[in-house]
Design an enzyme around this catalytic site. Structure first.
Site, PDB file in Angstrom:
ATOM      1  N   GLY A  42       0.827  -1.207   0.000  1.00  0.00           N
ATOM      2  CA  GLY A  42       0.000   0.000   0.000  1.00  0.00           C
ATOM      3  C   GLY A  42       0.858   1.253   0.000  1.00  0.00           C
TER       4      GLY A  42
ATOM      5  CB  ALA B 115      -1.235   1.761  10.850  1.00  0.00           C
TER       6      ALA B 115
ATOM      7  CG  ASP C 244      -0.733  -5.702   0.382  1.00  0.00           C
ATOM      8  OD1 ASP C 244      -1.802  -5.839  -0.237  1.00  0.00           O
ATOM      9  OD2 ASP C 244      -0.367  -4.631   0.902  1.00  0.00           O
TER      10      ASP C 244
ATOM     11  CE1 TYR D 150      -9.610   2.409   8.465  1.00  0.00           C
ATOM     12  CE2 TYR D 150     -10.047   4.675   9.156  1.00  0.00           C
ATOM     13  CZ  TYR D 150      -9.168   3.712   8.701  1.00  0.00           C
ATOM     14  OH  TYR D 150      -7.853   4.025   8.491  1.00  0.00           O
TER      15      TYR D 150
ATOM     16  N   GLY E 219      -3.723  -2.166  -2.375  1.00  0.00           N
ATOM     17  CA  GLY E 219      -2.312  -1.942  -2.678  1.00  0.00           C
ATOM     18  C   GLY E 219      -1.980  -2.474  -4.059  1.00  0.00           C
TER      19      GLY E 219
ATOM     20  CE  LYS F  94      -7.004   0.891  10.808  1.00  0.00           C
ATOM     21  NZ  LYS F  94      -5.656   0.359  10.583  1.00  0.00           N
TER      22      LYS F  94
HETATM   23  P1  NAD Z   1      -3.407   1.447   1.550  1.00  0.00           P
HETATM   24  O1  NAD Z   1      -4.760   1.008   1.094  1.00  0.00           O
HETATM   25  O2  NAD Z   1      -2.515   2.010   0.521  1.00  0.00           O
HETATM   26  O3  NAD Z   1      -2.673   0.268   2.321  1.00  0.00           O
HETATM   27  C1  NAD Z   1      -3.361  -0.784   2.948  1.00  0.00           C
HETATM   28  C2  NAD Z   1      -2.766  -2.073   2.416  1.00  0.00           C
HETATM   29  O4  NAD Z   1      -3.359  -3.174   3.123  1.00  0.00           O
HETATM   30  C3  NAD Z   1      -3.039  -2.294   0.934  1.00  0.00           C
HETATM   31  O5  NAD Z   1      -1.827  -2.608   0.273  1.00  0.00           O
HETATM   32  C4  NAD Z   1      -4.009  -3.475   0.894  1.00  0.00           C
HETATM   33  O6  NAD Z   1      -3.890  -4.232  -0.273  1.00  0.00           O
HETATM   34  C5  NAD Z   1      -3.614  -4.204   2.158  1.00  0.00           C
HETATM   35  N1  NAD Z   1      -4.676  -5.074   2.705  1.00  0.00           N
HETATM   36  C6  NAD Z   1      -5.984  -4.754   2.899  1.00  0.00           C
HETATM   37  N2  NAD Z   1      -6.636  -5.814   3.419  1.00  0.00           N
HETATM   38  C7  NAD Z   1      -5.719  -6.813   3.565  1.00  0.00           C
HETATM   39  C8  NAD Z   1      -5.771  -8.142   4.040  1.00  0.00           C
HETATM   40  N3  NAD Z   1      -6.928  -8.672   4.472  1.00  0.00           N
HETATM   41  N4  NAD Z   1      -4.636  -8.870   4.054  1.00  0.00           N
HETATM   42  C9  NAD Z   1      -3.453  -8.343   3.608  1.00  0.00           C
HETATM   43  N5  NAD Z   1      -3.344  -7.094   3.138  1.00  0.00           N
HETATM   44  C10 NAD Z   1      -4.459  -6.333   3.114  1.00  0.00           C
HETATM   45  O7  NAD Z   1      -3.637   2.509   2.715  1.00  0.00           O
HETATM   46  P2  NAD Z   1      -2.572   3.381   3.525  1.00  0.00           P
HETATM   47  O8  NAD Z   1      -3.051   4.771   3.440  1.00  0.00           O
HETATM   48  O9  NAD Z   1      -1.201   3.041   3.142  1.00  0.00           O
HETATM   49  O10 NAD Z   1      -2.871   2.882   5.019  1.00  0.00           O
HETATM   50  C11 NAD Z   1      -1.976   2.033   5.731  1.00  0.00           C
HETATM   51  C12 NAD Z   1      -2.477   1.924   7.157  1.00  0.00           C
HETATM   52  O11 NAD Z   1      -2.479   3.208   7.777  1.00  0.00           O
HETATM   53  C13 NAD Z   1      -3.891   1.380   7.285  1.00  0.00           C
HETATM   54  O12 NAD Z   1      -3.959   0.553   8.421  1.00  0.00           O
HETATM   55  C14 NAD Z   1      -4.730   2.624   7.506  1.00  0.00           C
HETATM   56  O13 NAD Z   1      -5.895   2.335   8.240  1.00  0.00           O
HETATM   57  C15 NAD Z   1      -3.762   3.473   8.305  1.00  0.00           C
HETATM   58  N6  NAD Z   1      -4.051   4.900   8.190  1.00  0.00           N
HETATM   59  C16 NAD Z   1      -3.721   5.586   7.059  1.00  0.00           C
HETATM   60  C17 NAD Z   1      -3.991   6.952   7.002  1.00  0.00           C
HETATM   61  C18 NAD Z   1      -3.626   7.793   5.807  1.00  0.00           C
HETATM   62  O14 NAD Z   1      -3.771   9.006   5.897  1.00  0.00           O
HETATM   63  N7  NAD Z   1      -3.123   7.244   4.723  1.00  0.00           N
HETATM   64  C19 NAD Z   1      -4.629   7.594   8.058  1.00  0.00           C
HETATM   65  C20 NAD Z   1      -4.961   6.836   9.179  1.00  0.00           C
HETATM   66  C21 NAD Z   1      -4.647   5.503   9.242  1.00  0.00           C
END
Ligand code: NAD
Length: 311
Positions: free
Chosen positions: A10, A117, A31, A149, A36, A153
């Protein structure tokens, strides 16, 4: 370090992989490529210190096998994106909750350090000035939508906290506030990449709601080193730590800024929440982190400006 990064394909996870490999560590990504993409890890393909395993965190055996070979786990895999969550609330709850349970259980069983996260969304509707990590603020005032969500979390944090305190698992919980950077896609509702691609294509920039809602965007390049440092800081264990930026802006102001920085001729178009996400959708009016705890623990000081983040 021999690290497992769940969700490593991701946006945030792939930057974490780059950082860990650049610092001489070994990395295995787990992943399912749901949001992602393998292309986010293209630069690491063929690197002997790196491996991508396609599979789900819901596969308990696979999770345990991979973590059994590691000493550190960064757990970033989650069902994310407003549309995903609003359309399939129970499915996202299941992934985020049961998946985390598998990962934290394996980390505790194998004696690996564990970072999870979490999100600013655990603060629910709370929009006070500079949200602090006080426990009584968590899950206090639910939103009507996308609560699955925030609830998942919030529960992840509690599960991690229980494992940390009851089993001695070195455990870090980071609450990310609107993190932005290269490789983030607008496909799942993330506002900055969506505005930038609309501006570059000369299409109308679609602002949902009035645009008066305020956010504070943080750079992925500021938060990744902080995440790694927190795991090296025992004082940070078993507590939630906010990570984000420091410049607040309204979404309407963000649209104007993106137009200015890209030199676009796009107009701004306002779309109601119900047209964007369906009836009953609700959003936080304000999301502003207090990053004082991170500063105290690791000297966290975000250096990237909003303009750096957009460009
Ligand atoms: P993203 O969607 O790019 O990354 C999430 C990844 O998890 C993806 O690659 C997806 O394919 C993988 N995934 C989802 N379900 C899965 C499963 N069952 N098994 C294996 N892999 C799985 O999102 P991101 O923005 O990179 O977020 C990463 C983390 O940070 C997440 O936990 C998200 O909740 C948290 N987060 C992100 C933000 C932000 O601003 N980007 C804010 C708060 C929290």
């Amino acid at each position: 370090m021999k690290a497992v990064v769940t969700g490593g394909a991701g946006f945030i996870g792939s930057h974490l992989c780059d950082y860990l490999i650049a610092h001489g560590h070994q990395v295995v990504v787990l992943d399912d490529l749901s949001t992602g993409s393998e292309s986010n890890l293209e630069q690491l393909r063929g690197n002997p210190a790196f491996e991508l395993v396609k599979g789900t965190i819901l596969d308990k055996r696979l999770v345990s096998d991979l973590i059994g070979e590691s000493d550190t786990v960064f757990h970033l895999a989650a069902a994310v994106g407003v549309h995903n969550i609003v359309d399939k609330p129970l499915e996202s709850l299941r992934t985020n909750l049961h998946g985390t349970e598998n990962v934290v259980e394996a980390a505790a069983a194998h004696g690996a350090r564990f970072a999870v996260a979490s999100t600013s969304e655990v603060y629910g509707k709370n929009d006070s000035d500079g949200l602090t990590e006080d426990a009584d603020r968590i899950l206090g005032s639910p939103l009507k939508s996308r609560w699955s969500y925030a609830a998942a979390k919030g529960l992840d944090e509690l599960v991690a906290y229980v494992y940390g305190t009851e089993t001695g698992l070195p455990c870090v919980i980071t609450r990310f506030f609107n993190i932005v950077g290269p490789r983030q896609t607008g496909r799942y509702g993330m506002v900055v990449p969506r505005f930038v691609s609309q501006a570059l294509a000369g299409e109308p920039i679609t602002v949902y709601g009035t645009g008066d809602q305020r956010r504070c965007f943080g750079s992925v390049f500021d938060v990744i080193p902080a995440l790694v440092r927190l795991l090296d800081t025992p004082e940070a264990y078993n507590t939630a730590v906010n990570l984000g930026g420091k410049e607040e802006i309204s979404i309407r102001g963000l649209a104007d800024r993106v137009i200015e920085l890209t030199g676009s001729s796009s107009e701004v178009r306002f779309v109601s929440y119900s047209d964007a996400y369906g009836a009953g959708y609700e959003d936080m009016q304000r999301r502003m982190p207090d990053t004082g705890l991170a500063r105290e623990l690791i000297g966290y000081e975000p250096t990237r400006t909003l303009d750096d983040i957009i460009t």
